[in-house]
Each structure stands twice: as structure tokens, then as C-alpha cells.
Design an enzyme around this catalytic site. Structure first.
Site, PDB file in Angstrom:
ATOM      1  N   ASP A 166      -0.843  -6.724  19.236  1.00 22.76           N
ATOM      2  CA  ASP A 166      -0.839  -5.372  19.857  1.00 22.76           C
ATOM      3  C   ASP A 166       0.419  -4.386  19.685  1.00 22.76           C
ATOM      4  O   ASP A 166       0.870  -3.635  20.603  1.00 22.76           O
ATOM      5  CB  ASP A 166      -1.250  -5.398  21.419  1.00 22.76           C
ATOM      6  CG  ASP A 166      -2.546  -6.000  21.908  1.00 22.76           C
ATOM      7  OD1 ASP A 166      -3.224  -6.360  20.968  1.00 22.76           O
ATOM      8  OD2 ASP A 166      -2.652  -6.244  23.059  1.00 22.76           O
ATOM      9  N   ASP A 186      -4.913  -7.642  16.193  1.00 23.09           N
ATOM     10  CA  ASP A 186      -5.252  -6.569  16.839  1.00 23.09           C
ATOM     11  C   ASP A 186      -3.863  -5.407  16.919  1.00 23.09           C
ATOM     12  O   ASP A 186      -3.628  -4.756  17.838  1.00 23.09           O
ATOM     13  CB  ASP A 186      -5.712  -6.426  18.256  1.00 23.09           C
ATOM     14  CG  ASP A 186      -6.724  -7.601  18.406  1.00 23.09           C
ATOM     15  OD1 ASP A 186      -7.706  -7.532  17.593  1.00 23.09           O
ATOM     16  OD2 ASP A 186      -7.072  -8.039  19.652  1.00 23.09           O
TER      17      ASP A 186
END
Ligand code: NAG
Ligand code: NAG
Ligand code: NAG
Length: 345
Positions: A174, A195
Site C-alpha cells: 500500500d 497493492d
């Protein structure tokens, strides 16, 4: 030279330019160049050695008045700034300028909640950032500490009309929360494994380096994007244009965070780290693959072969690709050219 002489010289120059260009096209450009330069701004300096106005970036941000009307530049001199910084909703028109992508670093290891913890949180509209690298050091550099791998955001961008030039975003999971609003990333480097570009921003990433460090997950692949468009009518999505995907391990180009995730890789170089399937469907969040818009066009490199891609990869029309890859996708009204700084093509 007297003022009058200078004036006459400029006048003559104008007439010559206009004449030599026939239709005067170049002359128009010249004039619009002057218009662009009208965005003047005051500069305040952040310098750790104490020779500027402030020694921390946050104290400079705090000094800017609420509902700031005029662009103000915070020039952050070379150095490693160990602080968490936040531009709140009520402080638009800030131009945060560093000494260089490999010279000015902002570093923190905040990770308790992805909602509120990031090295850099930008909530206001009309923000420009140039030549700064943001690092979340909780897991980065890999192996530098014994922390378990978990989401640790380097930057969360939630305001509209925000542009990033020659910036770095470094983390593992992230890394860059491209949360909401229209964003332009140019010549940036974004690094991570899982991600690491996520959210529901409406963004163009142009000539950026996407640096995957998924080697430590091997044989599991990483994920570059986790886009979170929620409904087919939502305008957001991530467009990667003329980018370079490099790194170690293997990776998917993306998996959905929400049901209508939209990601396009266009005219980009994809190295052999991209898994043949390319994209992961959203079974794990209960979405239908037909609602996902995951697409590629005109990419090259060993990872760009689409013959073994997920069968449901989107085939966008030429018109749709043109719409998504043109600047008007994020800049219909021309906000970028009126900012304190821009690197428009
Ligand atoms: C910043 O420092 C410069 C040089 O000392 C000074 O002239 C200027 O007024 C300061 N600006 C602010 C906003 O404090
Ligand atoms: C992948 O690249 C990163 C950054 O250069 C490096 O720290 C890491 O050790 C590499 N991992 C492997 C498994 O090669
Ligand atoms: C594709 O990317 C290359 C390299 O970044 C660039 O030189 C070229 O102009 C781009 N072509 C198109 C059609 O956008």
C-alpha cells in the site's frame, strides 16, 4: 539599456516572430508562455540547519493560513526529514518543492491505521509536489528491520487537482494510496510489492517507473495495483502511459479493491516479471469479472505478451483508449497549466 529601449526591443522581437511564423502560431505560444508565468508565488524555506524559515516541513505547512488564496511554495532543502506530514483540507495552493528525488526525503514508519497513518497525507485541492521522495520505512528497505510485512502507506492523496513531478514513493504494501480526486503523476518512481498503487483516484501516470520488489514473496506474485472504482458511472481509474515496469519477483498488473476497478497500461514497457495471466479477478471480494476494466494497449517488453492473459481482460475501443490517455481525462478545464509549476508535454 533604458526602459524605453527595452520596450522597443521586445516590440521589435514580437513583430519579427509574428512575421516569421506566417500565421503567428508560435507567437501565440509565446504569449501563452507569459500568461503561464503570471502564477507567481511567495517561497518559504525549510532547512534543517536552521538557515531557512523553518526546520521541519510540518511547521511550514502549519504557518500557511486556512483557505489560502495565493500559491505559496515550500522549498524543502536537501536532507532526510524524519516526520509525518499532512496538508489539511483547508490549505489549498501549496507547491511543495524538494531539492531532488534523490536529495530530499521524507521518512516515517507510521502504520497503525491506513486511514490516518501515512508519511505524507494530502487532503487539500490544488497541490503540486516536485522532486521529493516519500518513504514509509516500517518495512522498507526490505529486511532493514524485523517488522512483519503489513500495510504502511508512504503517501495518501485525497484532494482534487494534485500534480506530482519527479517524486518518489517507496514502501512494500500500500505504498501510494491514490485515494480520490484528479491527479497527474509525471516522471515519478513508485516502489512496492503488494497493492502498492491503490485507491479510487482519477489519475494519469506518465513516464513513471513502477519498481516491483516482490522477490521476497516468491513463488507468490505481488500486485502493482488495487484500484477501487465502485460503480460503472464513477469516472475514476488509473492510466499508466509511457511507463516502465521493472523489478524482481513476479507480479500481477492488478487485482480489484472494489467491483468496478479500472486500470489501463498504455504504450508502456513491461518486463518479464509480469505473470502471463496479467490480472487477478475479484473472487476474493465477490465481484464479477465482467464489471472490471483491466486493459492494455500498445505495450512492449517480455511481460507484454497478452496471449495467455485472463480471458476476461477488457478490450477497449480506440475511442475509449484515446479518451482515457488524453490529458482531458483528468484536466478537462485546464487546471494543470494554471498551477504554480507544471511539466505539461
Ligand atoms: C523567510 O526568511 C527570509 C530570510 O530570512 C525572510 O526575508 C522572510 O521574511 C521569511 N519569510 C517568512 C514567511 O517568515
Ligand atoms: C529486490 O529489489 C530490492 C530493491 O533493489 C532489493 O532490496 C531486494 O533485496 C530484491 N529482492 C530480491 C529477492 O532480489
Ligand atoms: C510511447 O512511449 C515512448 C517512450 O516513452 C514515446 O517516445 C512515444 O512517443 C510514445 N508513443 C505514443 C504513441 O504515445
Amino acid at each position: 539599456m533604458s526602459v524605453l529601449e527595452r520596450f522597443l526591443l521586445v516590440l521589435v522581437l514580437c513583430i519579427c516572430l509574428k512575421r516569421s511564423e506566417g500565421g503567428g502560431r508560435r507567437f501565440e505560444h509565446w504569449v501563452s508562455g507569459i500568461e503561464a508565468a503570471v502564477t507567481t508565488y511567495e517561497t518559504i524555506v525549510v532547512d534543517q540547519s536552521g538557515e531557512g524559515n523553518y526546520t521541519t516541513i510540518q511547521s511550514a505547512i502549519d504557518a500557511i493560513p486556512s483557505d489560502n488564496l495565493h500559491w505559496i511554495c515550500i522549498y524543502v532543502k536537501t536532507g532526510i526529514y524524519n516526520e509525518q506530514i499532512k496538508i489539511p483540507y483547508d490549505k489549498p495552493r501549496i507547491y511543495l518543492k524538494g531539492g531532488g528525488k534523490r536529495k530530499t526525503y521524507v521518512v516515517s514508519s507510521s502504520h497503525n491505521s491506513i486511514e490516518t497513518d501515512a508519511t505524507f497525507i494530502s487532503q487539500a485541492d490544488e497541490i503540486v509536489v516536485k522532486s521529493i521522495t516519500f518513504i514509509n520505512s516500517y518495512n522498507y528497505p526490505l529486511g532493514s528491520n524485523g517488522n512483519p510485512i503489513m500495510p504502511a502507506v508512504a503517501a495518501k492523496i485525497s484532494g482534487d487537482k494534485s500534480a506530482f513531478y519527479r517524486c518518489g514513493f517507496m514502501g512494500v504494501q500500500d505504498t501510494l494510496w491514490d485515494d480520490a480526486g484528479r491527479h497527474y503523476f509525471k516522471l515519478c518512481s513508485i516502489r512496492g510489492a503488494v497493492d502498492f498503487i491503490m485507491g479510487s483516484g482519477q489519475s494519469i501516470y506518465e513516464r513513471c517507473t513502477i519498481s516491483v520488489i516482490a522477490g521476497f514473496l516468491s513463488p507468490q506474485p505481488g500486485f502493482i495495483t488495487a484500484q477501487s472504482r465502485d460503480a460503472a458511472v464513477d469516472p475514476n481509474g488509473f492510466v499508466f502511459k509511457d511507463c516502465n515496469v521493472i523489478g524482481n519477483g513476479t507480479t500481477y498488473l492488478g487485482r480489484p479493491w472494489r467491483g468496478h476497478a479500472r486500470v489501463l497500461f498504455y504504450n508502456s514497457t513491461l518486463s518479464d516479471i509480469v505473470v502471463p495471466q496479467g490480472w487477478l479477478d475479484g473472487d476474493f471480494i465477490g465481484t464479477t469479472m465482467n464489471d472490471l476494466v483491466f486493459a492494455e494497449d500498445k505495450c512492449r517488453g517480455d511481460g507484454s505478451d497478452t496471449s495467455r492473459r485472463a480471458w476476461w481482460e477488457s478490450r477497449l475501443s480506440m475511442d475509449e483508449i484515446r479518451r482515457l490517455t488524453s490529458m482531458s481525462y483528468i484536466d478537462e478545464e485546464g487546471w494543470i497549466k494554471y498551477q504554480a509549476f507544471n511539466m505539461l508535454p
